[in-house]
Enzyme design. Structure first.
Site, PDB file in Angstrom:
ATOM      1  N   ARG A  81      -7.331  -2.635  -3.545  1.00 21.21           N
ATOM      2  CA  ARG A  81      -7.947  -3.359  -2.426  1.00 21.21           C
ATOM      3  C   ARG A  81      -9.456  -3.091  -2.416  1.00 21.21           C
ATOM      4  O   ARG A  81      -9.926  -2.037  -2.828  1.00 21.21           O
ATOM      5  CB  ARG A  81      -7.351  -2.918  -1.088  1.00 21.21           C
ATOM      6  CG  ARG A  81      -5.963  -3.487  -0.821  1.00 21.21           C
ATOM      7  CD  ARG A  81      -5.432  -3.070   0.531  1.00 21.21           C
ATOM      8  NE  ARG A  81      -5.176  -1.649   0.606  1.00 21.21           N
ATOM      9  CZ  ARG A  81      -5.991  -0.748   1.126  1.00 21.21           C
ATOM     10  NH1 ARG A  81      -7.129  -1.119   1.699  1.00 21.21           N
ATOM     11  NH2 ARG A  81      -5.681   0.520   1.117  1.00 21.21           N
ATOM     12  N   TYR A 209      -5.061  -8.849  -7.222  1.00 10.78           N
ATOM     13  CA  TYR A 209      -4.350  -7.577  -7.059  1.00 10.78           C
ATOM     14  C   TYR A 209      -3.804  -7.332  -5.652  1.00 10.78           C
ATOM     15  O   TYR A 209      -4.522  -7.496  -4.663  1.00 10.78           O
ATOM     16  CB  TYR A 209      -5.253  -6.404  -7.431  1.00 10.78           C
ATOM     17  CG  TYR A 209      -4.434  -5.200  -7.850  1.00 10.78           C
ATOM     18  CD1 TYR A 209      -3.994  -5.073  -9.156  1.00 10.78           C
ATOM     19  CD2 TYR A 209      -4.048  -4.233  -6.937  1.00 10.78           C
ATOM     20  CE1 TYR A 209      -3.201  -4.004  -9.538  1.00 10.78           C
ATOM     21  CE2 TYR A 209      -3.256  -3.165  -7.308  1.00 10.78           C
ATOM     22  CZ  TYR A 209      -2.830  -3.058  -8.618  1.00 10.78           C
ATOM     23  OH  TYR A 209      -2.042  -2.000  -8.989  1.00 10.78           O
ATOM     24  N   LYS A 218      -0.919  -7.181   3.633  1.00  6.62           N
ATOM     25  CA  LYS A 218      -1.901  -6.596   4.540  1.00  6.62           C
ATOM     26  C   LYS A 218      -2.668  -7.666   5.326  1.00  6.62           C
ATOM     27  O   LYS A 218      -2.972  -7.481   6.507  1.00  6.62           O
ATOM     28  CB  LYS A 218      -2.863  -5.680   3.774  1.00  6.62           C
ATOM     29  CG  LYS A 218      -2.161  -4.488   3.092  1.00  6.62           C
ATOM     30  CD  LYS A 218      -1.451  -3.656   4.096  1.00  6.62           C
ATOM     31  CE  LYS A 218      -0.514  -2.558   3.610  1.00  6.62           C
ATOM     32  NZ  LYS A 218      -0.828  -1.712   2.522  1.00  6.62           N
ATOM     33  N   HIS A 238       0.938  -0.072  10.176  1.00  4.76           N
ATOM     34  CA  HIS A 238       1.052   0.368   8.780  1.00  4.76           C
ATOM     35  C   HIS A 238       2.020   1.552   8.743  1.00  4.76           C
ATOM     36  O   HIS A 238       1.611   2.697   8.564  1.00  4.76           O
ATOM     37  CB  HIS A 238      -0.342   0.769   8.271  1.00  4.76           C
ATOM     38  CG  HIS A 238      -0.440   0.990   6.797  1.00  4.76           C
ATOM     39  ND1 HIS A 238      -1.422   1.770   6.229  1.00  4.76           N
ATOM     40  CD2 HIS A 238       0.288   0.524   5.763  1.00  4.76           C
ATOM     41  CE1 HIS A 238      -1.280   1.773   4.913  1.00  4.76           C
ATOM     42  NE2 HIS A 238      -0.251   1.032   4.606  1.00  4.76           N
ATOM     43  N   SER A 260      -2.802   4.686   3.071  1.00  2.00           N
ATOM     44  CA  SER A 260      -2.383   4.243   1.749  1.00  2.00           C
ATOM     45  C   SER A 260      -2.282   5.416   0.780  1.00  2.00           C
ATOM     46  O   SER A 260      -3.161   6.283   0.756  1.00  2.00           O
ATOM     47  CB  SER A 260      -3.384   3.226   1.214  1.00  2.00           C
ATOM     48  OG  SER A 260      -3.472   2.139   2.101  1.00  2.00           O
ATOM     49  N   CYS A 262      -0.322   7.944   0.856  1.00  2.00           N
ATOM     50  CA  CYS A 262      -0.164   9.247   1.524  1.00  2.00           C
ATOM     51  C   CYS A 262       1.296   9.550   1.859  1.00  2.00           C
ATOM     52  O   CYS A 262       1.575  10.420   2.686  1.00  2.00           O
ATOM     53  CB  CYS A 262      -1.032   9.317   2.770  1.00  2.00           C
ATOM     54  SG  CYS A 262      -2.796   9.413   2.384  1.00  2.00           S
ATOM     55  N   ASP A 289       6.284   0.249   4.399  1.00  2.00           N
ATOM     56  CA  ASP A 289       4.831   0.035   4.506  1.00  2.00           C
ATOM     57  C   ASP A 289       4.402  -0.595   5.827  1.00  2.00           C
ATOM     58  O   ASP A 289       3.344  -0.251   6.333  1.00  2.00           O
ATOM     59  CB  ASP A 289       4.358  -0.850   3.343  1.00  2.00           C
ATOM     60  CG  ASP A 289       2.854  -0.772   3.099  1.00  2.00           C
ATOM     61  OD1 ASP A 289       2.330   0.357   2.988  1.00  2.00           O
ATOM     62  OD2 ASP A 289       2.197  -1.827   3.036  1.00  2.00           O
ATOM     63  N   ARG A 378       1.431   0.002  -9.748  1.00  2.00           N
ATOM     64  CA  ARG A 378       2.471  -0.255  -8.741  1.00  2.00           C
ATOM     65  C   ARG A 378       3.718  -0.868  -9.343  1.00  2.00           C
ATOM     66  O   ARG A 378       3.678  -1.445 -10.425  1.00  2.00           O
ATOM     67  CB  ARG A 378       1.918  -1.237  -7.693  1.00  2.00           C
ATOM     68  CG  ARG A 378       0.660  -0.744  -6.964  1.00  2.00           C
ATOM     69  CD  ARG A 378       0.962  -0.340  -5.568  1.00  2.00           C
ATOM     70  NE  ARG A 378      -0.134   0.402  -4.945  1.00  2.00           N
ATOM     71  CZ  ARG A 378      -0.034   0.907  -3.718  1.00  2.00           C
ATOM     72  NH1 ARG A 378       1.058   0.760  -3.008  1.00  2.00           N
ATOM     73  NH2 ARG A 378      -1.037   1.587  -3.193  1.00  2.00           N
TER      74      ARG A 378
END
Ligand code: GTP
Ligand code: SPV
Ligand code: MN
Length: 594
Positions: A81, A209, A218, A238, A260, A262, A289, A378
């Site tokens: 991002r 991406y 998002k 989130h 993110s 974490c 998420d 990912r």
């Protein structure tokens, strides 16, 4: 590919008029060679993947070990991002707040439309109707993404309920979020992710991406949805959602916000330690998420996962850390920017077995040069492939939330777990969250920053208004969840993690549920309630004296400084910051002086 070049008049006269009109407008602007309306069928997906294999967008992985799996290598300058290029475009700049980059909507449209002009010449324009959330849930919301990336189509098919059923719901409801995306030239200098929350619209250009391009995630489910949720009285967060079943057979649902990279995916798929498993403890996964929640008729918060798949961090995923994720991604998975073994199996740092020979940039693997997998590589996989998948993910009513957990990467000061005294204190704990930055966004890694509720990159409006909205849920009739803060990332003097983490985190969840039920004890401190020494089950965990001290202690001097910094942070938002939150900060700061 068997593209259906749908005649624009096909849907004329229905409540899809505004959709048809918008698609026609976008086609006139971007000039695609063909327009394809996605129906989400297997045949469509097969044709798309075959075309992507033919042109090298997708590389087939070992069919024996990883049936139906693909590798995609993104442009090496397009791997995460881009927060510095992400804007919230509200009429009034203050509505976006100091937490967002802002541009006036007319300027932003002009800028983006200039980029989009003619950008799809010679390309196919895909129209993707999708639903965020169970297709029959009143909490769900629909959108349409227009994109020139077949890779985005393939990912959206896994991540959302995409195709015919979503289109039918849009036709019924007559409204949807409009997302326009083009990979453009993948030029980092011609890349912007623009949000128009007042118009329920998104324009994204120049990246293929993750969160930049899969607009349901998002852009829609957090930035646009959070804005919408504020006006409609719900929350778009989130957060992962997990079900925790205890030996008595009761299931409590927990929602947890970590920034993110974490630990949301890991916690959502947790496998309890051996002894706990024997006793009957189980974790089921509702989401990893994003969480949308609103008060039900009984005043409890009910949550749905708006997504249908996982776009998870590959590095670090192993049999030891996250066996459920590893089991999920053995088939029908798209891997992006991982390495390859000699026999075409996907490989990343932390995987238990295999040897990489090719790195994510398609060069021979050389550890001196770069890791085999990009740190933000990912996997994209359907949630249903996860062994811990919860059928409650499809419950249109959502699941009732017993506890909300905040947490981040805090190498120092912050103990393993503490509990908020009440909702207002909980909102302050969320608002004051800090964490070290990770590879999920471009920029420096390991820099401490405030990341309120893990929403710093994702809140579609002014954080001051967002905190007010959170506070408003405490209205006297709601039965709100208990709020906790955790830190799996406390480090010792030697720099090592002091808490084993992963499956062992269940011990902390057990204490939380004990607190919810009123059976577990706590020690009151100015920062909140810490577990009393005997109240957190540490049997079988080998912790040093340093670990015990740092994970369960309370450093009054350090917290005094932290609260001064939190006070300064709240002031950055000026008069819009709710007084109740400032009062709470002052109350605790004063206690810390004592
Ligand atoms: P996004 O998808 O970016 O939102 O990330 P996420 O919050 O889902 O993070 P994820 O679960 O993928 O974890 C990211 C990294 O943190 C991985 O490298 C994990 O191995 C690591 N991690 C997760 N849980 C723990 C934990 O309990 N302890 C430690 N030390 N590391 C963890
Ligand atoms: C995150 O960065 O929080 C992610 C990955 O979940 S992305 O979809 O790129 O936002
Ligand atoms: Mn995330």
């Amino acid at each position: 590919m068997n593209a259906s070049f749908i005649d624009m008049s096909a849907h004329a006269g229905s409540s899809l008029d505004s959709l048809n009109e918008w698609v026609a407008q976008v086609a006139a602007l971007t000039r695609p060679g063909a327009v394809h309306w996605c129906d989400g069928s297997d045949a469509e997906n097969d044709a798309l993947t075959a075309a992507m294999q033919a042109d090298g967008t997708l590389i087939k992985l070992n069919e024996k070990t990883h049936p139906g799996c693909w590798l995609h290598r993104s442009d090496p300058e397009d791997v995460a991002r881009v927060e510095h290029l992400t804007f919230v475009c509200t009429t009034d700049r203050d509505d976006a707040g100091p937490n967002n980059h802002w541009m006036a909507p007319t300027d932003a449209h002009a800028k983006m439309d200039a980029l989009f002009e003619g950008c799809m010449r010679g390309r196919t324009m895909y129209v993707i109707p999708y639903c965020m959330g169970p297709i029959d849930s009143p909490l769900s919301r629909c959108g349409v993404e227009i994109t020139d990336s077949p890779y985005v189509v393939a990912n959206m098919r896994i991540m959302t309920r995409m195709g015919a059923p979503a289109l039918a719901r849009i036709e019924r409801e007559g409204h949807f979020v409009k997302g326009l995306h083009s990979t453009g030239e993948l030029d980092p200098d011609r890349r912007f992710i623009m949000h128009f929350p007042e118009e329920l619209a998104i324009k994204s250009y120049g990246s293929g991406y993750g969160g930049n391009a899969l607009l349901g995630k998002k852009c829609h489910a957090l930035r646009i949805a959070s804005h919408q949720a504020r006006t409609e009285g719900w929350l778009a967060e989130h957060m992962l959602i997990l079900g925790l079943k205890n030996p008595q057979g009761e299931t409590h649902y927990i929602a947890a916000a970590f920034p993110s990279a974490c630990g949301k995916t890991n916690l959502a798929m947790l496998i309890p330690p051996e002894g706990y498993l024997k006793d009957g403890w189980r974790v089921t996964t509702v989401g990893d998420d994003i969480c949308w929640m609103r008060p039900g008729s009984d005043g409890r918060l009910y949550a749905i996962n708006p997504e249908a798949g996982f776009f998870g961090v590959a590095p670090g995923t192993s049999k030891k850390s996250n066996p459920n994720a590893l089991a999920s991604i053995q088939s029908n998975t798209i891997f992006t920017n991982v390495g390859l073994t000699a026999d075409n199996q996907p490989w990343w740092e932390g995987l238990d077995e295999g040897e990489p020979v090719t790195d994510w940039r398609a060069e021979p693997y050389d550890p001196a040069k770069r890791p085999a997998a990009h740190p933000n590589s990912r996997f994209t996989v359907s949630a249903r492939q996860c062994p811990s998948y919860s059928p409650e993910s499809e419950n249109p009513a959502g699941v009732p939330i017993s506890a909300i957990v905040f947490g981040g990467r805090r190498p120092s000061l912050v103990p393993l777990v503490f509990e908020a005294r009440d909702w207002t204190h909980g909102v302050l704990i969320g608002a004051a969250m800090g964490s070290e930055t990770t590879a999920a966004a471009t920029g420096a890694v390991g820099v401490m920053r405030r990341d309120p509720m893990a929403m710093k990159p994702f809140c579609g409006y002014n954080f001051a208004d967002y905190f007010s909205h959170w506070l408003d849920f405490d209205n006297g009739s709601n039965k709100l969840p208990k709020v906790f803060h955790v830190n799996w990332f406390r480090r010792g003097e030697a720099g090592d993690f002091l808490w084993p983490g992963f499956g062992e985190n269940l011990r902390v969840l057990e204490w939380m549920i004990g607190r919810v039920k009123g059976t577990a004890g706590a020690v009151e401190t100015p920062i909140g309630n810490l577990p009393a020494a005997s109240e957190l089950n540490l049997a079988g965990v080998d912790l040093s004296a340093e670990a015990m001290e740092k994970l369960f202690g309370f450093d009054q001097t350090g917290w005094r400084q932290e609260f001064a910094s939190i006070g300064e942070y709240l002031e950055e938002y000026g008069p819009r910051m709710p007084q109740a939150l400032k009062d709470e900060q002052r109350r605790i700061a004063a206690q810390l002086e004592g």
